[in-house]
Design a protein around this motif. Structure first.
Motif, short mmCIF file in Angstrom:
data_model
loop_
_atom_site.label_atom_id
_atom_site.label_comp_id
_atom_site.label_asym_id
_atom_site.label_seq_id
_atom_site.Cartn_x
_atom_site.Cartn_y
_atom_site.Cartn_z
N TYR A 154 90.91 55.46 19.38
CA TYR A 154 90.75 55.28 17.87
C TYR A 154 91.93 55.50 17.08
N SER A 155 92.05 54.71 15.87
CA SER A 155 93.00 54.75 14.86
C SER A 155 92.56 55.32 13.60
N PRO A 156 93.24 56.10 12.77
CA PRO A 156 92.63 56.58 11.43
C PRO A 156 93.01 55.42 10.48
N PRO A 157 92.20 55.31 9.49
CA PRO A 157 92.34 54.47 8.44
C PRO A 157 93.78 54.10 8.07
N PRO A 158 94.31 53.17 7.84
CA PRO A 158 95.66 52.84 7.27
C PRO A 158 95.97 53.36 5.89
N SER A 159 96.93 54.19 5.76
CA SER A 159 97.10 54.87 4.48
C SER A 159 97.77 53.73 3.55
N ILE A 160 98.17 52.68 4.08
CA ILE A 160 98.37 51.59 2.98
C ILE A 160 97.73 50.38 3.57
N ASN A 161 97.11 49.56 2.73
CA ASN A 161 96.39 48.47 3.25
C ASN A 161 96.45 47.64 2.27
N ASN A 162 97.30 46.62 2.10
CA ASN A 162 97.66 45.72 0.91
C ASN A 162 96.62 44.39 1.02
N SER A 163 96.06 43.91 -0.18
CA SER A 163 95.35 42.66 -0.29
C SER A 163 96.18 41.65 0.25
N ILE A 164 95.67 40.49 0.67
CA ILE A 164 96.29 39.28 0.92
C ILE A 164 96.09 38.27 -0.22
N LYS A 165 97.09 37.91 -0.89
CA LYS A 165 97.07 36.49 -2.03
C LYS A 165 98.20 35.55 -1.38
N MET A 166 97.30 34.27 -1.32
CA MET A 166 98.27 33.13 -1.10
C MET A 166 97.86 32.07 -1.78
N GLU A 167 98.91 30.99 -2.10
CA GLU A 167 98.67 29.58 -2.44
C GLU A 167 98.75 28.64 -1.62
N VAL A 168 97.90 27.70 -1.66
CA VAL A 168 98.09 26.58 -0.82
C VAL A 168 97.80 25.31 -1.47
N ASN A 181 90.69 41.17 0.42
CA ASN A 181 90.66 42.49 -0.30
C ASN A 181 91.75 43.33 0.47
N LYS A 182 91.82 43.13 1.68
CA LYS A 182 92.93 43.89 2.52
C LYS A 182 93.47 43.11 3.65
N SER A 183 94.52 43.62 4.52
CA SER A 183 94.92 43.00 5.66
C SER A 183 94.78 43.62 6.89
N LYS A 184 94.16 44.99 6.74
CA LYS A 184 94.00 45.50 7.95
C LYS A 184 92.45 45.99 8.11
N TYR A 185 91.73 45.58 8.98
CA TYR A 185 89.99 45.67 9.14
C TYR A 185 89.92 46.72 10.30
N HIS A 186 88.93 47.29 10.30
CA HIS A 186 88.34 47.84 11.81
C HIS A 186 87.26 46.79 12.09
N LEU A 187 86.73 47.25 13.26
CA LEU A 187 85.94 46.28 14.22
C LEU A 187 84.67 45.77 13.40
N LYS A 188 84.31 46.94 12.86
CA LYS A 188 82.90 46.76 12.08
C LYS A 188 82.83 46.42 10.75
N ASP A 189 84.01 46.04 10.11
CA ASP A 189 84.52 45.97 8.80
C ASP A 189 83.77 44.42 8.11
N VAL A 190 84.23 44.33 6.86
CA VAL A 190 83.61 43.20 6.13
C VAL A 190 84.93 42.52 5.44
N ILE A 191 85.01 41.31 5.61
CA ILE A 191 86.18 40.55 4.90
C ILE A 191 85.37 40.10 3.66
N ILE A 192 86.25 40.62 2.64
CA ILE A 192 85.76 40.23 1.31
C ILE A 192 86.83 39.67 0.45
N GLY A 193 86.77 38.60 -0.17
CA GLY A 193 87.36 37.52 -0.92
C GLY A 193 86.97 36.77 -1.73
N LYS A 194 88.01 36.09 -2.31
CA LYS A 194 87.65 34.89 -3.31
C LYS A 194 88.65 33.70 -3.24
N ILE A 195 88.22 32.60 -3.54
CA ILE A 195 89.07 31.53 -3.41
C ILE A 195 88.78 30.71 -4.67
#
Length: 301
Positions: A154-168, A181-195
């Protein structure tokens, strides 16, 4: 003919039981033959202890040159068949040379075992932990018994977990921004974002978000890379307009993910990517890929 068949029967039965076998959690493990078996789950720094029983068949005696048990951590790369790389190898001698006439039981213990890597079954590689009992019989052929076990860390939750912002963008045709919303996710996590669609001059038919796993094995010119698409999530069906914003919500728990593995024992790596795919009306595909880190969070019971 029966005599010949009897000559190839094992001289004894070997069984391996764990001290806390009844209370320890069991997890599924897929074997080489495709069968799934339930095996005990361990974590790094745990004690591995139990008993090994050797029972001769029908009053036969077993002559031996010693009995030992090994705890092995092995990496096997499938295109180098038969080559096992041992990164953990611990031995306990159980018996000196002699004869076994009746059922004999040996206790064994490996204390606070360092098991730094997780069990992994991939496309081209597997990492496994196994108990190996050897009854050394010299010219008569040694008797060997294996017991698999699974290791998860097991790993503890990361102390720094920056969001990902990109342009294409495609010049003067398409310009979108996406944000997770973040760059590091645990196995049962939810990826939340916007386009966000800032400029749309081509007719987009649909848009998908994929979760991809990239497994690389070997090194240098002998590197093999396998990419699997584990999840595909339709974000949009139909043409977006300028200024439109599309939400993303992708649950990871339904998919068979593993933690990210980076350069395990200089033999293999497993990385995960979010791949945004846009398809226009002429079936041209545009995509943008971004690496994410996956980790195993302590499960709460």
């Amino acid at each position: 003919m029966n005599y010949l068949l009897g000559a190839f029967k094992p001289a004894c039965n070997v069984s391996i039981t764990f001290s806390d076998g009844k209370s320890r959690k069991q997890v599924p493990l897929k074997r080489e033959n495709g069968q799934t078996v339930m095996v005990p789950l361990f974590h790094s720094q745990e004690n591995i202890s139990g008993k090994i029983s050797i029972e001769p068949i029908q009053g036969k005696k077993v002559d031996h040159n010693g009995v030992k048990v090994e705890l092995l951590g092995q990496i096997e790369i499938y295109f180098e068949r038969g080559n096992f790389y041992d990164f953990t190898s611990l031995v306990r001698e159980l018996d000196v040379p002699g004869e076994i006439y009746e059922r004999k039981t040996y206790p064994f213990e490996f204390s606070t075992v360092e098991m730094p890597y997780e069990t992994y079954n991939g496309v081209n590689v597997r990492l496994r932990y196994v108990l190996k009992v050897t009854i050394n019989r010299g010219y008569a052929g040694s008797i060997v018994e294996y017991q698999d076990l699974v290791v998860r860390n097991y790993s503890p939750p990361p102390s720094i977990n920056n969001s990902i912002k990109m342009e294409v963008g495609i010049e003067d045709c398409l310009h979108i921004e996406f944000e997770y919303n973040k760059s590091k996710y645990h196995l049962k996590d939810v990826i939340i974002g916007k386009i966000y669609f800032l400029l749309v001059r081509i007719k987009i038919k649909n848009m998908d978000l994929e979760v991809r796993r990239r497994e690389s094995t070997g090194s240098g010119t002998n590197t093999h890379v396998e990419t699997e698409t584990l999840a595909k999530f339709e974000l949009m069906d139909g043409a977006p307009v300028r200024g439109e914003s599309i939400p993303i919500r992708l649950f990871l728990s339904p998919y068979e993910l593993t933690p990210t593995h980076r350069n395990i024992n200089n033999k293999f790596s497993v990385k995960y990517y979010l791949n945004l795919v846009l398809v226009d009306e002429e079936d041209r595909r545009y995509f943008k890929q971004q690496e994410i880190t996956i980790y195993r969070l302590q499960e709460t019971s």
